[in-house]
Motif scaffolding. Structure first.
Motif, PDB file in Angstrom:
ATOM      1  N   GLN A   1     -19.835  -2.037  19.572  1.00 26.40           N
ATOM      2  CA  GLN A   1     -20.247  -2.702  18.335  1.00 26.40           C
ATOM      3  C   GLN A   1     -19.821  -1.905  17.118  1.00 26.40           C
ATOM      4  OE1 GLN A   1     -21.542  -5.792  18.810  1.00 26.40           O
ATOM      5  NE2 GLN A   1     -21.101  -5.205  20.912  1.00 26.40           N
ATOM      6  N   HIS A   2     -19.832  -0.582  17.227  1.00 29.31           N
ATOM      7  CA  HIS A   2     -19.486   0.263  16.087  1.00 29.31           C
ATOM      8  C   HIS A   2     -17.980   0.256  15.818  1.00 29.31           C
ATOM      9  CE1 HIS A   2     -19.848   3.511  13.202  1.00 29.31           C
ATOM     10  NE2 HIS A   2     -18.909   4.184  13.852  1.00 29.31           N
ATOM     11  N   GLU A   3     -17.168   0.141  16.875  1.00 31.57           N
ATOM     12  CA  GLU A   3     -15.727   0.201  16.706  1.00 31.57           C
ATOM     13  C   GLU A   3     -15.174  -1.000  15.949  1.00 31.57           C
ATOM     14  OE1 GLU A   3     -13.718   0.723  20.363  1.00 31.57           O
ATOM     15  OE2 GLU A   3     -14.429   2.759  20.685  1.00 31.57           O
ATOM     16  N   GLY A   4     -15.799  -2.153  16.071  1.00 28.77           N
ATOM     17  CA  GLY A   4     -15.256  -3.345  15.448  1.00 28.77           C
ATOM     18  C   GLY A   4     -14.170  -3.940  16.318  1.00 28.77           C
ATOM     19  N   ASP A   5     -13.552  -5.027  15.838  1.00 27.65           N
ATOM     20  CA  ASP A   5     -12.580  -5.730  16.665  1.00 27.65           C
ATOM     21  C   ASP A   5     -11.209  -5.774  16.010  1.00 27.65           C
ATOM     22  OD1 ASP A   5     -13.206  -7.362  14.600  1.00 27.65           O
ATOM     23  OD2 ASP A   5     -13.398  -9.193  15.785  1.00 27.65           O
ATOM     24  N   PHE A   6     -10.916  -4.862  15.055  1.00 30.18           N
ATOM     25  CA  PHE A   6      -9.597  -4.832  14.433  1.00 30.18           C
ATOM     26  C   PHE A   6      -9.280  -3.408  14.000  1.00 30.18           C
ATOM     27  CE2 PHE A   6     -12.352  -4.959  10.800  1.00 30.18           C
ATOM     28  CZ  PHE A   6     -11.662  -4.274   9.806  1.00 30.18           C
ATOM     29  N   SER A   7      -7.989  -3.175  13.799  1.00 31.94           N
ATOM     30  CA  SER A   7      -7.509  -1.891  13.293  1.00 31.94           C
ATOM     31  C   SER A   7      -6.167  -2.136  12.610  1.00 31.94           C
ATOM     32  CB  SER A   7      -7.375  -0.871  14.432  1.00 31.94           C
ATOM     33  OG  SER A   7      -6.426  -1.329  15.391  1.00 31.94           O
ATOM     34  N   PHE A   8      -5.621  -1.100  12.000  1.00 30.02           N
ATOM     35  CA  PHE A   8      -4.315  -1.192  11.352  1.00 30.02           C
ATOM     36  C   PHE A   8      -3.370  -0.221  12.047  1.00 30.02           C
ATOM     37  CE2 PHE A   8      -7.175  -2.885   8.169  1.00 30.02           C
ATOM     38  CZ  PHE A   8      -6.467  -3.980   7.685  1.00 30.02           C
ATOM     39  N   ARG A   9      -2.345  -0.785  12.693  1.00 32.48           N
ATOM     40  CA  ARG A   9      -1.417  -0.015  13.510  1.00 32.48           C
ATOM     41  C   ARG A   9      -0.140   0.283  12.719  1.00 32.48           C
ATOM     42  NH1 ARG A   9       2.814  -1.666  16.270  1.00 32.48           N
ATOM     43  NH2 ARG A   9       2.277  -3.862  16.044  1.00 32.48           N
ATOM     44  N   GLU A  10       0.422   1.483  12.935  1.00 28.50           N
ATOM     45  CA  GLU A  10       1.691   1.855  12.325  1.00 28.50           C
ATOM     46  C   GLU A  10       2.775   0.895  12.781  1.00 28.50           C
ATOM     47  OE1 GLU A  10       2.200   5.788  13.711  1.00 28.50           O
ATOM     48  OE2 GLU A  10       0.759   6.685  12.319  1.00 28.50           O
ATOM     49  N   ALA A  11       3.523   0.323  11.826  1.00 25.29           N
ATOM     50  CA  ALA A  11       4.491  -0.720  12.171  1.00 25.29           C
ATOM     51  C   ALA A  11       5.913  -0.367  11.754  1.00 25.29           C
ATOM     52  CB  ALA A  11       4.073  -2.049  11.550  1.00 25.29           C
ATOM     53  N   TRP A  12       6.158  -0.098  10.469  1.00 20.88           N
ATOM     54  CA  TRP A  12       7.525   0.132   9.999  1.00 20.88           C
ATOM     55  C   TRP A  12       7.517   1.082   8.805  1.00 20.88           C
ATOM     56  CZ3 TRP A  12       8.160  -1.205   4.919  1.00 20.88           C
ATOM     57  CH2 TRP A  12       7.268  -2.136   4.387  1.00 20.88           C
ATOM     58  N   TYR A  13       8.723   1.594   8.503  1.00 17.67           N
ATOM     59  CA  TYR A  13       8.875   2.484   7.354  1.00 17.67           C
ATOM     60  C   TYR A  13      10.276   2.333   6.790  1.00 17.67           C
ATOM     61  CZ  TYR A  13      11.893   5.712   9.922  1.00 17.67           C
ATOM     62  OH  TYR A  13      12.945   6.262  10.617  1.00 17.67           O
ATOM     63  N   HIS A  14      10.438   2.756   5.533  1.00 18.81           N
ATOM     64  CA  HIS A  14      11.747   2.839   4.891  1.00 18.81           C
ATOM     65  C   HIS A  14      11.694   4.013   3.932  1.00 18.81           C
ATOM     66  CE1 HIS A  14      15.499   1.794   2.912  1.00 18.81           C
ATOM     67  NE2 HIS A  14      14.876   1.856   1.748  1.00 18.81           N
ATOM     68  N   LEU A  15      12.605   4.965   4.111  1.00 18.35           N
ATOM     69  CA  LEU A  15      12.647   6.152   3.262  1.00 18.35           C
ATOM     70  C   LEU A  15      13.575   5.906   2.086  1.00 18.35           C
ATOM     71  CD1 LEU A  15      12.831   8.978   5.960  1.00 18.35           C
ATOM     72  CD2 LEU A  15      10.815   7.972   4.874  1.00 18.35           C
ATOM     73  N   SER A  16      13.148   6.346   0.900  1.00 17.29           N
ATOM     74  CA  SER A  16      13.958   6.163  -0.303  1.00 17.29           C
ATOM     75  C   SER A  16      14.983   7.270  -0.416  1.00 17.29           C
ATOM     76  CB  SER A  16      13.062   6.133  -1.546  1.00 17.29           C
ATOM     77  OG  SER A  16      12.330   7.349  -1.651  1.00 17.29           O
ATOM     78  N   ASP A  17      16.067   6.970  -1.127  1.00 14.48           N
ATOM     79  CA  ASP A  17      17.162   7.931  -1.266  1.00 14.48           C
ATOM     80  C   ASP A  17      17.104   8.719  -2.565  1.00 14.48           C
ATOM     81  OD1 ASP A  17      18.233   7.009   1.141  1.00 14.48           O
ATOM     82  OD2 ASP A  17      19.336   5.411   0.125  1.00 14.48           O
ATOM     83  N   ASP A  18      16.446   8.155  -3.582  1.00 15.43           N
ATOM     84  CA  ASP A  18      16.537   8.789  -4.901  1.00 15.43           C
ATOM     85  C   ASP A  18      15.584   9.963  -5.065  1.00 15.43           C
ATOM     86  OD1 ASP A  18      14.282   7.247  -4.905  1.00 15.43           O
ATOM     87  OD2 ASP A  18      15.011   5.803  -6.391  1.00 15.43           O
ATOM     88  N   GLY A  19      14.347   9.861  -4.536  1.00 15.10           N
ATOM     89  CA  GLY A  19      13.375  10.938  -4.717  1.00 15.10           C
ATOM     90  C   GLY A  19      13.060  11.189  -6.179  1.00 15.10           C
ATOM     91  N   PHE A  20      12.963  10.129  -6.973  1.00 16.67           N
ATOM     92  CA  PHE A  20      12.763  10.234  -8.420  1.00 16.67           C
ATOM     93  C   PHE A  20      11.323  10.651  -8.709  1.00 16.67           C
ATOM     94  CE2 PHE A  20      11.982   8.698 -12.686  1.00 16.67           C
ATOM     95  CZ  PHE A  20      13.169   9.013 -13.347  1.00 16.67           C
TER      96      PHE A  20
END
Length: 484
Positions: free
Chosen positions: A21-40
């Protein structure tokens, strides 16, 4: 089976049941990423790019992420195929998103980057002649730092460009820009409407947003203003409609524009400036000192709540506060709309810190998140998400922790809540100085079924336990036939 063994089994079943009951029935799983080139590096709010957009421009059913860059481009990210699989069997960890297309915002003839950095974006459908089942194609509108407004079709082909520079002071810098795309028209023959609004300042200076909620919090039809500051902005922030200086870690709500009355003045920290918790708990605060230096606060939000009366949408509810120490506090307007009643406070891992660099500049400022959202599309019930520099938490309206998200890097924008997987469930996008990360909402339908089975097992064990207890009580020593 002995009663002792049965009792141990019953306790274990209860422990499993309550943990489910405490855990709940949903979570957020790691899915995708994109790294930027500028580093501004972001040194001013005016340098901050607009957040990415999630859109299905061509109506093919697959959603893409539109990502602005500091070199005056808009990249279109194609998400990994398994990023939309919200199941435990899907691949774990982040997987790289592919840049499927990009468009340049530079002029066609003169490749000059000055004034072409994107500051606001929006997508929308402008065609009003669509049928119910017809695919709706959308357009992309981009506003640049030089007040150029560009419109692209669903294939990212530029339709038109116009300049609004003459409508704004030349020495002004962008403070905030918003765009809205709609299929409403003002005159016959138009194809949709684009609305651009902006707020400016005449020179660069560092300014961290310290509160400011404008909403009808008590449902009386009058616009209210909730102010709150941390330790950094307390000396110069004045309560609306008065000369009173706002105290650190206190929230003040006023009603009306201009201000007609003050609604409440409450503490949002566990220990206020008098070294006492606002609603008791004297024993824990006794002997401790409250140091507001370095404390920051997020802009408060309104969480709509049903009180049995009819109110306009977006009016009346609980006011939620977040401090950089991870304290999330909920107040609800009191009777007749005055005063405020403390509902709950939760200490979370949504903490952050913004310390000035030796040069005095603030580079890559951590931007906290405090929002309300629905976990699934068209669900009127809302929950709260609070995010810091390393963790974000999802909280129920009654103050229960539902789930948490570990952030791989500090956010430079507030967390984006969009359904990029197209399954009707709200996902989370994190924007950092080095890239963009997507977390897909994962449902666990088996948890409800398993908890039901465990509950049934508890009932069976309880019946057996009671039966054994009754049999042992009624058994006793049998009487011999010769006794009378």
């Amino acid at each position: 089976m002995r009663k002792r063994d049965l009792g141990i089994l019953l306790l274990a079943a209860f422990a499993v049941f309550f943990s489910l009951q405490h855990e709940g029935d949903f979570s957020f799983r790691e899915a995708w990423y994109h790294l930027s080139d500028d580093g501004f590096p972001i040194k001013h709010d005016a340098d901050r790019l607009p957040p990415p957009l999630v859109a299905d421009l061509n109506g093919d059913g697959r959603r893409e992420v539109l990502l602005p860059t500091h070199d005056a481009k808009i990249q279109v990210l194609q998400l990994p195929a398994h990023a939309g699989l919200a199941s435990a069997a899907a691949l774990d960890g982040f997987h790289e998103a592919r840049v499927m297309a990009e468009i340049s915002l530079l002029p066609a003839n003169v490749r000059v980057a000055a004034g072409r950095r994107p500051v606001a974006m929006a997508v929308g459908a402008v065609d009003r002649s669509y049928k119910h089942a017809e695919v709706r194609k959308q357009v992309l509108v981009v506003v640049t730092s030089g007040w150029a407004v560009m419109c692209f079709d669903h294939n990212l082909k530029k339709l038109w460009e116009t300049s609004l520079g003459d409508d704004f002071p030349h020495a002004a810098h962008h403070r905030e820009v918003a765009v809205s795309v709609t299929n409403y028209t003002l005159k016959h023959g138009d194809a949709g409407l684009v609305i651009v609004g902006g707020r400016m300042e005449m020179q660069h200076h560092l300014h961290l947003t310290e509160g400011g909620l404008h909403a009808d919090i008590n449902g009386d039809g009058v616009l209210d203003h909730v102010q709150v500051v941390g330790g950094n902005g307390a000396e110069q922030t004045v309560v609306s409609g008065s000369m009173e200086v706002l105290k650190p870690c206190w929230a003040v709500a006023t009603s009306g524009v201009p201000v007609r009355e003050q609604l409440f003045n409450v503490s949002i920290c566990h220990y206020n400036h008098l070294n006492l918790f606002h609603h008791g708990d004297f024993s824990r605060s006794f002997g401790r000192s409250f140091d507001p230096s370095g404390l920051e606060v997020a802009t408060p939000v309104l969480l709509e709540r049903d009180d049995g009366h009819k109110h306009r949408r977006g009016s009346h509810g609980d006011i939620i506060f977040l401090t950089s120490r991870g304290e999330v506090t909920s107040y609800t307007p009191g009777l007749l709309g005055h005063d405020a009643m403390w509902r709950w406070q939760l200490s979370t891992g949504a903490t952050w810190s913004n310390l000035p660099s030796p040069s005095g500049m603030m580079e890559n400022v951590v931007v906290p998140t405090l929002k309300t959202f629905s976990l699934r599309a068209y669900d009127p019930k809302q929950v709260i998400i609070a995010g810091g520099d390393q963790e974000a938490v999802v909280i129920s309206p009654d103050g229960s922790l539902l789930t948490s998200i570990d952030l791989p890097a500090p956010p430079t924008h507030a967390l984006i809540l969009e359904d990029f997987s197209g399954d009707g469930l709200t996902d989370v996008i994190l924007v950092t100085s080095g890239g963009v990360y997507g977390f897909v909402q994962t449902r666990q339908p088996g948890a409800l079924f398993f908890s039901t089975l465990v509950g049934f097992l508890i009932v069976v064990i309880g019946v057996i336990f009671v039966s054994l207890h009754l049999n042992s009580s009624n058994g006793g020593k049998p009487r011999s036939n010769g006794q009378r």
